[in-house]
Design an enzyme around this catalytic site. Structure first.
Site, PDB file in Angstrom:
ATOM      1  CG  ASN A 116      -0.209   0.076   2.541  1.00  0.00           C
ATOM      2  OD1 ASN A 116       1.021  -0.014   2.581  1.00  0.00           O
ATOM      3  ND2 ASN A 116      -0.937   0.235   3.627  1.00  0.00           N
ATOM      4  CG  HIS A 174       3.362   0.439   4.986  1.00  0.00           C
ATOM      5  ND1 HIS A 174       2.521  -0.334   5.743  1.00  0.00           N
ATOM      6  CD2 HIS A 174       4.394  -0.367   4.683  1.00  0.00           C
ATOM      7  CE1 HIS A 174       3.034  -1.532   5.895  1.00  0.00           C
ATOM      8  NE2 HIS A 174       4.169  -1.585   5.263  1.00  0.00           N
ATOM      9  CD  GLU A 208      -0.282   1.502   7.337  1.00  0.00           C
ATOM     10  OE1 GLU A 208       0.247   1.412   6.216  1.00  0.00           O
ATOM     11  OE2 GLU A 208      -0.721   0.521   7.938  1.00  0.00           O
TER      12      GLU A 208
HETATM   13  C1  GLP Z   1       5.976  -4.225   6.787  1.00  0.00           C
HETATM   14  C2  GLP Z   1       6.878  -3.346   7.667  1.00  0.00           C
HETATM   15  C3  GLP Z   1       7.783  -2.492   6.850  1.00  0.00           C
HETATM   16  C4  GLP Z   1       8.248  -3.305   5.668  1.00  0.00           C
HETATM   17  C5  GLP Z   1       7.074  -3.424   4.728  1.00  0.00           C
HETATM   18  C6  GLP Z   1       7.321  -4.298   3.535  1.00  0.00           C
HETATM   19  O1  GLP Z   1       4.687  -4.262   7.284  1.00  0.00           O
HETATM   20  N1  GLP Z   1       6.183  -2.525   8.609  1.00  0.00           N
HETATM   21  O2  GLP Z   1       8.844  -2.002   7.622  1.00  0.00           O
HETATM   22  O3  GLP Z   1       9.329  -2.679   5.046  1.00  0.00           O
HETATM   23  O4  GLP Z   1       5.904  -3.811   5.416  1.00  0.00           O
HETATM   24  O5  GLP Z   1       7.268  -5.653   3.871  1.00  0.00           O
HETATM   25  P1  GLP Z   1       7.771  -6.804   2.929  1.00  0.00           P
HETATM   26  O6  GLP Z   1       9.244  -6.593   2.736  1.00  0.00           O
HETATM   27  O7  GLP Z   1       7.481  -8.081   3.690  1.00  0.00           O
HETATM   28  O8  GLP Z   1       7.013  -6.709   1.651  1.00  0.00           O
END
Ligand code: GLP
Length: 257
Positions: A136, A138, A143
């Protein structure tokens, strides 16, 4: 902002691990903020192997946590603390005194946020921050719609973050809130690397890098950072129109120092 595109996840991770290693070799007291999540897993595996092989000394570095799930104890595998401890701190013999992470079990989130912000100031700021991107958009738990004028804060997690976040846990968990460093800290880090891989990140990276900068897509806000590298694999970059990148984005390689 400089954009780096690698052929695949392996080469993206190799390059990012090398940058982390070179950063610590050139600055043994570096203050590092390393994201959790699936994206940097291979980077950290390679980092640990390279650090051991090259006998790189991490004993004077400081590690700052980016975010943490509220209400998830540190012994649970999906917690950010567990992730960092098992993949980086344990293998590199990093001492507890070198580490500042959010306590997701704290009864006083405001105090917890002040403690983190104070630790960063006391250490003279973050030298290198490595962040991933949520589907999304973030960063950390900033967010869509997040303010840019905030330090560490408590967040009500977006529905997408609550559902995607289940992948880190073995059973179904309630993850309604998170603690995160804010965009003020992210944009004040001396160097920022944002990484993303895979087709599932292609749409959000296209929005973040090519559309107007807006808090609706927090990952795009890093374009305002003076020393930011976005590192993608070809899949995550597959929806970009590289012929007409916004003028503040140029293709370029990461400089370690
Ligand atoms: C998570 C964490 C982030 C992370 C992001 C991407 O929820 N809060 O710090 O960088 O989402 O996650 P992923 O690497 O598993 O796609």
């Amino acid at each position: 902002m400089q954009l780096n595109i690698y052929k695949d996840y392996q080469s993206l991770s190799e390059s990012t691990a090398n940058t982390l290693i070179e950063t610590v070799i050139s600055n043994p007291t570096a203050v590092l903020c390393l994201a959790t999540g699936d994206t940097p897993k291979l980077t950290y595996e390679l980092l640990v192997n390279k650090a051991i092989e090259r006998k790189v000394d991490f004993s004077r570095c400081t590690f700052i946590g980016l975010d943490e799930w509220v209400g998830i104890p540190p012994r649970i595998e999906g917690s950010c603390r567990f992730f960092l401890q098992s993949r980086i701190f344990g293998p590199l013999n990093i001492q507890e005194s070198q580490v500042h992470l959010f306590d997701g079990m704290s009864h006083d989130p405001r105090d917890e946020c002040s403690r983190m912000d104070d630790a960063i100031v006391t250490k003279g700021g973050i030298d290198l921050m490595l962040v991933g991107v949520g589907v999304n958009g973030h960063i950390g738990f900033n967010e869509p719609g997040a303010g840019t004028d905030v330090y560490s804060h408590l967040v009500d997690l977006h529905g997408i973050t609550q559902s995607v976040g289940q992948k880190y846990f073995t059973g179904i968990v309630q993850i309604k809130q998170g603690l995160t460093l804010g965009f003020k800290t992210i944009l004040q880090s001396k160097k920022l690397i944002m990484i993303a891989n895979g087709l599932k990140k292609a749409a959000v990276m296209q929005k973040a890098l090519e559309e107007e900068i807006t808090t609706d897509v927090p990952a795009g806000l890093v374009r305002a950072h003076p020393f930011c590298w976005t590192v993608l694999d070809e899949e995550a970059a597959s929806l970009l129109n590289l012929q007409i990148l916004p003028e503040e984005i140029v293709m370029g390689h990461i400089k370690a120092t």
